[in-house]
Design a protein around this motif. Sequence first.
Motif, PDB file in Angstrom:
ATOM      1  N   LYS A 224      37.135  31.516  94.482  1.00 29.43           N
ATOM      2  CA  LYS A 224      36.444  31.432  93.197  1.00 29.43           C
ATOM      3  C   LYS A 224      34.936  31.442  93.384  1.00 29.43           C
ATOM      4  O   LYS A 224      34.203  32.124  92.645  1.00 29.43           O
ATOM      5  CB  LYS A 224      36.880  30.171  92.454  1.00 29.43           C
ATOM      6  N   ASP A 225      34.437  30.712  94.389  1.00 25.72           N
ATOM      7  CA  ASP A 225      32.996  30.663  94.646  1.00 25.72           C
ATOM      8  C   ASP A 225      32.451  32.041  95.008  1.00 25.72           C
ATOM      9  O   ASP A 225      31.285  32.356  94.730  1.00 25.72           O
ATOM     10  CB  ASP A 225      32.692  29.684  95.783  1.00 25.72           C
ATOM     11  N   TRP A 226      33.278  32.851  95.666  1.00 32.60           N
ATOM     12  CA  TRP A 226      32.836  34.181  96.072  1.00 32.60           C
ATOM     13  C   TRP A 226      32.845  35.181  94.911  1.00 32.60           C
ATOM     14  O   TRP A 226      32.012  36.075  94.853  1.00 32.60           O
ATOM     15  CB  TRP A 226      33.737  34.705  97.184  1.00 32.60           C
ATOM     16  N   LEU A 227      33.813  35.033  94.017  1.00 32.28           N
ATOM     17  CA  LEU A 227      33.993  36.047  92.977  1.00 32.28           C
ATOM     18  C   LEU A 227      33.118  35.824  91.740  1.00 32.28           C
ATOM     19  O   LEU A 227      32.677  36.791  91.113  1.00 32.28           O
ATOM     20  CB  LEU A 227      35.464  36.109  92.555  1.00 32.28           C
ATOM     21  N   LEU A 228      32.879  34.572  91.391  1.00 34.63           N
ATOM     22  CA  LEU A 228      32.127  34.309  90.159  1.00 34.63           C
ATOM     23  C   LEU A 228      30.753  34.992  90.143  1.00 34.63           C
ATOM     24  O   LEU A 228      30.361  35.562  89.114  1.00 34.63           O
ATOM     25  CB  LEU A 228      31.969  32.803  89.940  1.00 34.63           C
ATOM     26  N   PRO A 229      29.981  34.977  91.220  1.00 41.24           N
ATOM     27  CA  PRO A 229      28.650  35.602  91.168  1.00 41.24           C
ATOM     28  C   PRO A 229      28.681  37.122  90.990  1.00 41.24           C
ATOM     29  O   PRO A 229      27.649  37.710  90.651  1.00 41.24           O
ATOM     30  CB  PRO A 229      28.037  35.229  92.529  1.00 41.24           C
ATOM     31  N   ILE A 230      29.816  37.750  91.217  1.00 41.02           N
ATOM     32  CA  ILE A 230      29.869  39.211  91.054  1.00 41.02           C
ATOM     33  C   ILE A 230      30.741  39.596  89.856  1.00 41.02           C
ATOM     34  O   ILE A 230      31.310  40.683  89.811  1.00 41.02           O
ATOM     35  CB  ILE A 230      30.358  39.902  92.344  1.00 41.02           C
ATOM     36  N   THR A 231      30.814  38.684  88.884  1.00 46.99           N
ATOM     37  CA  THR A 231      31.655  38.922  87.701  1.00 46.99           C
ATOM     38  C   THR A 231      31.286  40.221  86.994  1.00 46.99           C
ATOM     39  O   THR A 231      32.151  41.041  86.664  1.00 46.99           O
ATOM     40  CB  THR A 231      31.545  37.744  86.719  1.00 46.99           C
ATOM     41  N   GLU A 232      29.997  40.438  86.749  1.00 42.01           N
ATOM     42  CA  GLU A 232      29.587  41.619  85.995  1.00 42.01           C
ATOM     43  C   GLU A 232      29.871  42.905  86.769  1.00 42.01           C
ATOM     44  O   GLU A 232      30.257  43.930  86.183  1.00 42.01           O
ATOM     45  CB  GLU A 232      28.112  41.524  85.630  1.00 42.01           C
ATOM     46  N   THR A 233      29.695  42.860  88.081  1.00 39.93           N
ATOM     47  CA  THR A 233      30.012  44.034  88.899  1.00 39.93           C
ATOM     48  C   THR A 233      31.479  44.369  88.817  1.00 39.93           C
ATOM     49  O   THR A 233      31.868  45.532  88.622  1.00 39.93           O
ATOM     50  CB  THR A 233      29.611  43.783  90.369  1.00 39.93           C
ATOM     51  N   MET A 234      32.322  43.342  88.941  1.00 35.29           N
ATOM     52  CA  MET A 234      33.767  43.568  88.890  1.00 35.29           C
ATOM     53  C   MET A 234      34.181  44.063  87.507  1.00 35.29           C
ATOM     54  O   MET A 234      35.032  44.953  87.394  1.00 35.29           O
ATOM     55  CB  MET A 234      34.522  42.282  89.240  1.00 35.29           C
ATOM     56  N   ARG A 235      33.578  43.507  86.475  1.00 36.40           N
ATOM     57  CA  ARG A 235      33.931  43.939  85.116  1.00 36.40           C
ATOM     58  C   ARG A 235      33.569  45.411  84.913  1.00 36.40           C
ATOM     59  O   ARG A 235      34.307  46.169  84.281  1.00 36.40           O
ATOM     60  CB  ARG A 235      33.212  43.077  84.083  1.00 36.40           C
ATOM     61  N   GLY A 236      32.455  45.824  85.485  1.00 37.83           N
ATOM     62  CA  GLY A 236      32.072  47.230  85.386  1.00 37.83           C
ATOM     63  C   GLY A 236      33.091  48.144  86.046  1.00 37.83           C
ATOM     64  O   GLY A 236      33.397  49.226  85.534  1.00 37.83           O
ATOM     65  N   TRP A 237      33.631  47.724  87.167  1.00 39.35           N
ATOM     66  CA  TRP A 237      34.663  48.521  87.839  1.00 39.35           C
ATOM     67  C   TRP A 237      35.928  48.612  86.984  1.00 39.35           C
ATOM     68  O   TRP A 237      36.522  49.675  86.850  1.00 39.35           O
ATOM     69  CB  TRP A 237      34.997  47.896  89.190  1.00 39.35           C
ATOM     70  N   LEU A 238      36.324  47.476  86.409  1.00 37.68           N
ATOM     71  CA  LEU A 238      37.567  47.447  85.637  1.00 37.68           C
ATOM     72  C   LEU A 238      37.450  48.186  84.305  1.00 37.68           C
ATOM     73  O   LEU A 238      38.465  48.535  83.696  1.00 37.68           O
ATOM     74  CB  LEU A 238      37.999  45.994  85.389  1.00 37.68           C
ATOM     75  N   LYS A 239      36.236  48.437  83.849  1.00 37.79           N
ATOM     76  CA  LYS A 239      36.035  49.194  82.612  1.00 37.79           C
ATOM     77  C   LYS A 239      36.295  50.687  82.813  1.00 37.79           C
ATOM     78  O   LYS A 239      36.519  51.421  81.852  1.00 37.79           O
ATOM     79  CB  LYS A 239      34.601  49.002  82.099  1.00 37.79           C
ATOM     80  N   GLU A 240      36.247  51.131  84.060  1.00 41.24           N
ATOM     81  CA  GLU A 240      36.420  52.555  84.329  1.00 41.24           C
ATOM     82  C   GLU A 240      37.848  53.007  84.034  1.00 41.24           C
ATOM     83  O   GLU A 240      38.814  52.290  84.287  1.00 41.24           O
ATOM     84  CB  GLU A 240      36.080  52.843  85.798  1.00 41.24           C
ATOM     85  N   ASP A 241      37.969  54.202  83.522  1.00 46.22           N
ATOM     86  CA  ASP A 241      39.274  54.801  83.279  1.00 46.22           C
ATOM     87  C   ASP A 241      39.665  55.579  84.537  1.00 46.22           C
ATOM     88  O   ASP A 241      39.091  56.618  84.849  1.00 46.22           O
ATOM     89  CB  ASP A 241      39.216  55.738  82.075  1.00 46.22           C
ATOM     90  N   ILE A 242      40.648  55.064  85.263  1.00 42.02           N
ATOM     91  CA  ILE A 242      41.050  55.732  86.505  1.00 42.02           C
ATOM     92  C   ILE A 242      42.249  56.660  86.294  1.00 42.02           C
ATOM     93  O   ILE A 242      42.855  57.132  87.264  1.00 42.02           O
ATOM     94  CB  ILE A 242      41.327  54.718  87.625  1.00 42.02           C
TER      95      ILE A 242
END
Length: 628
Positions: A566-584
Amino acid sequence: MCGITGGWIFEEKHSLDVRMKSALYAMRLRGPDDSGYERLPAGRGTVVMGHTRLSVIDLSAGGHQPMHSSCGRYAMVFNGEIYNYLELRSELRGLGATFKSESDSEVLLAAWAQWGSACLKRLVGMFAFAIFDRNEKRLTCVRDGFGIKPLLFAYGDDGFVFGSEIGAIKALRAQKIELDWQRAYDYLVHGDYDNGHRSFLSGVSHVLPGHLVSLDTATGELTEQLRWWQPEIAQHDIGYREATEIVRKKFLNSVRVHLRSDVAIGAALSGGLDSSAVVCAMRHLEPDLTIKTFSFIARDNPLSEEVWVDQINTFIGAEAHKVLVQPEDLARDLDDMIKAQGEPFGSTSIYAQYRVFEAAKAQGVTVTLDGQGADEMLAGYSGYPGQRLHSLLDKKDWRGAISFIDSWAKWPGRSRMAACKRLAGELTSGNLYRQLRRLNGSQFNPAWLNAGPLLDNGIQIGFDAQQHADEQPGRRVAAALRNALTEKGLPSLLRHADRNSMRFSVESRVPFLTQDLAEFLLSLPEEYLISDGGETKHIFRAAMRGIVPDAVLDRRDKIGFATPEKDWLLPITETMRGWLKEDIGLPFLNRLKILREFDAVMEGRSPLTSQIWRWVNFYRWHYHVIAN
């Protein structure tokens, strides 16, 4: 330690050369010291064999591959190490073999020329190799008994190709690479992967641990995967004291041969019993050896094993190297790690391992020893309580079963209810098993999944029927361990370690994993592995007395290789959300619902589970491997 690739291909020379060079480039980090390939005429196609080399044994040009037997009949490319090559070479010389180099590769080639596939059970090592028999026009691909070294293949109208990594397969296949939807569903919904021959690429298979596959280049016929080794689990009646002495002897002998190297050796040290036993055995066997250890440290975190790492390093007089990870480090390295792994994987603990091998490389260490595989051989983790109870019930030992539940539950992180749940899971199958999984919170058709496209394409959704490892009454633990060693469990862990270590051109060795040691341990009475008092790795702890500090042997907690995810992932929330927004472009994924659930977790409205990581991992892997 190397990379191998090639196959039986129908292409004109220039095109084949281009593809082979691309395949070798894809594996350049597996073998930065040398590379080469050759074309061999074979029927209506061409056998091509390529190799990238990481020099560990015999650093001279004598280890160059492809390698040819002295009789000229066989050509081989080999990835791995044969630790008992000195003993085999002596035996083969007695049978008339001659050698031009000091390499273990040449010994393996001579052993195949002398004994054929019967040589495989003589080998102590980790290996994946391809060998072409010019007389029989047969190309054979072989993988070691545990699957320590990777080997993939594909077979179709364009021929047969093999490789150590997905990138090499992609470079050699004429057909377009496509996603295996079944594998994607199993991973995204259930977290299942590396538990069978299917890879994440449609039509690309793993050679299974302890198996080989053979192609007749005269007819184009490919055999089914043939198993050449599986440990027996029938009980061998032996006294506990004698068994303890044998375990000690076999383990020390394994570490001894695993120390054979012409380059610097270090060790991955987590602080747990298994890796501690390896490094303490190294010191026991080699009092003057310089030992560099590499450890991931989750400092200021309850998961930290630093106190145990420090104790072992002090005990053996090691040169300690500690890896500390900041959240921004994961963001920096995530894409590189995903590409290195080649296929999706389960958790961020793999990143901690990635950084450990990076540290080894930075210190000039080319070979590391690791404690991987001990849990699956010695009834580690929580001690396989469901199977242990099942074995006792097979013997109608009701009193023993009740006593075991009480004793097992006294250890940290356990309870009587947990033991009973494990037993219920062990005894059920079919619809009842599926219903229990639902009651336990598992889902097979979550809201973010569009099941329609999957069903339309013949994908099996739902929970797999419970498959008991083996129907041998009284040997349920041994059967479960055999399954964990070679089918579901250890194969994924070995894949992680191979890809992470080779990303940094480091060879990771696992001295617990020898056929000899596995066969002996799996033949022991089950109470030697998980004691009546609930102690895991019971006989191994006894065998290591005097070599490993008592404080480590007597530990009752089990942290494992855990990370503060959790400590590792929270700071990159916006980056991860940007990836998940992509239509693959996958119709079975509902992006809006994935984002809704992602936001709920990252905003603290829902608990963090491994589902977040699986989404992120899969999206980035798809971008790098499928889309590009």
